[in-house]
Enzyme design. Structure first.
Site, PDB file in Angstrom:
ATOM      1  N   ASP A   1       0.800  -1.223   0.000  1.00  0.00           N
ATOM      2  CA  ASP A   1       0.000   0.000   0.000  1.00  0.00           C
ATOM      3  C   ASP A   1       0.833   1.275   0.000  1.00  0.00           C
ATOM      4  O   ASP A   1       0.295   2.363   0.237  1.00  0.00           O
ATOM      5  CB  ASP A   1      -0.969  -0.004   1.184  1.00  0.00           C
ATOM      6  CG  ASP A   1      -2.175  -0.894   0.921  1.00  0.00           C
ATOM      7  OD1 ASP A   1      -2.663  -0.893  -0.219  1.00  0.00           O
ATOM      8  OD2 ASP A   1      -2.629  -1.589   1.859  1.00  0.00           O
TER       9      ASP A   1
ATOM     10  N   ASP B   1      -7.069  -4.706  -3.820  1.00  0.00           N
ATOM     11  CA  ASP B   1      -6.685  -3.327  -3.496  1.00  0.00           C
ATOM     12  C   ASP B   1      -5.447  -2.877  -4.266  1.00  0.00           C
ATOM     13  O   ASP B   1      -5.269  -1.681  -4.533  1.00  0.00           O
ATOM     14  CB  ASP B   1      -6.400  -3.175  -1.999  1.00  0.00           C
ATOM     15  CG  ASP B   1      -7.428  -3.821  -1.094  1.00  0.00           C
ATOM     16  OD1 ASP B   1      -7.902  -4.920  -1.421  1.00  0.00           O
ATOM     17  OD2 ASP B   1      -7.728  -3.245  -0.027  1.00  0.00           O
TER      18      ASP B   1
END
Length: 369
Positions: free
Chosen positions: A94, A151
């Protein structure tokens, strides 16, 4: 831009400007809010994956208003993110969310060279997570070597960015390989998406599909759908790929079919009727993706669906209290409460809400490219 969207964006700008000193008093970058106070990240402090969204909100406001107070607050938070970049051990895939939207935004809007270098460091970290078997590894830990999640479609824009910055094609090539794997392994024929896929880290072969943050295995976590929708749209923009554009359209049509009559989004599109679980982050993310997909394809239905979502958020979930720093209510991190928040304000929902409004306004700097 229609008046209700102007009013919502004005409200956001006023609230965020008032929130700057409140955020500066906090020991950690804000994660969400409860009433008149910010709440910290639920895990890992400023290494938590959402830490880039507060400075990203500041950069959106700086692009909208040109007020240096937003620039200064963004850089204050980025200094904290820089500490985590050098700490390294708690970072994972991320870093795209964390650094492209903060330091990458700084470089895009101001040309700051230090911000550019920190963004390149984040890109090389993400590149280091690329497994030649065909995917970007999501998380750390010996038992996570084959885990990929949907994601990451929102993190690979950092790799496309790095190729444009350096001229090195390896970054964009890795991004496309991951997107190809995601298209094959995550996206179902009906346009729904799974959250997690475990792959054999040596061969890339599919091992299993755990349930993830949705209701359970085989379900349809709405924010995962939104990550897929916006992520494949961004991949199509970055790579010029017809396959990614078609995938984004298929995912978008599935998402649109599942928007509630009130314009909100259930946490999982296949969840049971009770308990009620709404995740307005999903609607805000999807609105951003639908606006960009409409621009990419020329199909007005996508833009109309984005407005349905924004109208639902404005009518039912936009907190008007000027003393509350948060914008959206009823945001949910995970169907099965993981302590990251259920039916509360979470700032990355606010970020995508503001980004969508700025797209309609024409001020969005498109931090993903």
């Amino acid at each position: 831009m229609e008046r209700r969207y102007e009013d919502a964006l004005d409200l956001a700008a006023r609230k965020l400007q008032r929130a700057i000193p409140l955020a500066a008093r906090e020991p950690a970058i804000p994660y969400g809010s409860e009433g008149a106070r910010f709440t910290p990240p639920p895990y890992d402090g400023n290494s938590w994956w959402t830490a880039g969204f507060w400075p990203a909100l500041m950069w959106q406001m700086y692009a909208l208003r040109g007020d240096n107070a937003f620039l200064q607050e963004a850089r204050r938070a980025q200094a904290l993110l820089g500490e985590q970049l050098r700490r390294f051990t708690l970072l994972h895939h991320d870093v795209g969310f964390m650094y492209l939207l903060s330091d990458g935004a700084d470089f895009k809007l101001t040309g700051d060279e230090t911000a550019r270098v920190d963004t390149l460091h984040a890109a090389t970290l993400l590149m280091g997570r690329f497994n030649p078997a065909g995917f970007v590894r999501a998380w750390n830990g010996a038992d996570q070597a084959g885990v990929a999640i949907i994601d990451c479609m929102m993190n690979i824009p950092l790799l496309f960015w790095a190729t444009r910055q350096t001229g090195d094609p390896r970054f964009a090539r890795a991004a496309c390989i991951h997107a190809d794997t995601a298209l094959r392994e995550f996206i179902r024929p009906d346009g729904s998406a799974c959250h997690i896929v475990e792959l054999d880290p040596n061969t890339g072969a599919r091992v299993r599909e755990p349930g993830g943050q949705g209701y359970g295995p085989g379900s349809s976590w709405s924010r995962g759908q939104a990550w897929a929708l916006y992520g494949f749209t961004l991949a199509a923009i970055n790579a010029g790929s017809d396959a990614y554009r078609e995938a984004a359209g298929r995912i978008a049509r599935y998402f649109i079919q599942n928007i509630r009559p009130d314009g909100l989004t259930d946490c999982d599109f296949r969840q049971p009727p009770t308990p009620e679980r709404i995740d307005n982050i999903a609607g805000a993310v999807a609105a951003c993706g639908l606006i960009e997909l409409a621009r990419l394809t020329g199909e007005d239905d996508y833009a109309a669906a984005a407005c349905r979502l924004l109208d639902g958020l404005i009518a039912h979930c936009c907190d008007p209290d000027p003393d509350h720093p948060g914008l959206l209510t009823r945001c949910t991190a995970s169907y099965h409460d993981d302590r990251a928040g259920v039916h509360t304000n979470i700032l990355y929902g606010d970020y995508f809400f503001v980004e969508a409004l700025c797209k309609l306004k024409g001020t969005d700097p498109m931090l993903w490219t």
